[in-house]
Scaffold this active site. Structure first.
Site, PDB file in Angstrom:
ATOM      1  N   GLU A  53       0.799  -1.220   0.000  1.00 56.30           N
ATOM      2  CA  GLU A  53       0.000   0.000   0.000  1.00 56.30           C
ATOM      3  C   GLU A  53       0.836   1.276   0.000  1.00 56.30           C
ATOM      4  O   GLU A  53       0.457   2.262  -0.609  1.00 56.30           O
ATOM      5  CB  GLU A  53      -0.951   0.016   1.197  1.00 56.30           C
ATOM      6  CG  GLU A  53      -2.029  -1.036   1.133  1.00 56.30           C
ATOM      7  CD  GLU A  53      -3.056  -0.775   0.045  1.00 56.30           C
ATOM      8  OE1 GLU A  53      -3.293   0.393  -0.316  1.00 56.30           O
ATOM      9  OE2 GLU A  53      -3.631  -1.757  -0.454  1.00 56.30           O
ATOM     10  N   ASP A  67      -6.667   7.687   0.890  1.00 59.61           N
ATOM     11  CA  ASP A  67      -6.018   6.915   1.944  1.00 59.61           C
ATOM     12  C   ASP A  67      -4.693   7.572   2.311  1.00 59.61           C
ATOM     13  O   ASP A  67      -4.017   8.127   1.455  1.00 59.61           O
ATOM     14  CB  ASP A  67      -5.790   5.479   1.490  1.00 59.61           C
ATOM     15  CG  ASP A  67      -7.096   4.740   1.231  1.00 59.61           C
ATOM     16  OD1 ASP A  67      -8.143   5.187   1.723  1.00 59.61           O
ATOM     17  OD2 ASP A  67      -7.058   3.709   0.538  1.00 59.61           O
TER      18      ASP A  67
END
Length: 113
Positions: A53, A67
């Site tokens: 990520e 995010d």
């Protein structure tokens, strides 16, 4: 030769940049997870998530999804993207983009409850 003002500016820049964000190593990240109460058996999963990520980068922002940080905490549900702490983790999203990851871990653990 540098003058006093130049030296102060360089020192300030170095200290400021190091407190803003950090790219962790895999093992260093795993040690922080243990320190913050993540069960040992979950460390490989959390480490894999952070690697894919954010590449262990605390300053990472996904502008498509909203995010933030090393664990990619979502601004949709978990943090507020303004100056007021909010949503489920009671933090601003910018708090998940600094070099302190204890709050990131605490928020992610809240996601699991």
């Amino acid at each position: 030769m540098y003058n006093f003002s130049t030296i102060l500016l360089i020192l300030f820049s170095v200290s400021f940049s190091s407190s803003e964000g950090k790219v962790y190593g895999r093992c260093e990240f795993a040690r922080h997870l243990l320190k913050h109460g993540v069960p040992k058996w979950q460390i490989p999963t959390w480490t894999c998530i952070a690697r894919h990520e954010s590449e262990y980068d605390t300053t990472k922002i996904n502008h498509n999804t909203g995010d933030h940080g090393i664990l990619q905490i979502s601004q949709l549900y978990w943090c507020s993207n303004n100056n007021q702490p909010g949503k489920a983790c009671k933090k601003t999203c910018s708090k998940f983009r600094d070099n302190y990851i204890g709050d990131d871990i605490a928020c992610a653990k809240k996601n699991l409850q």
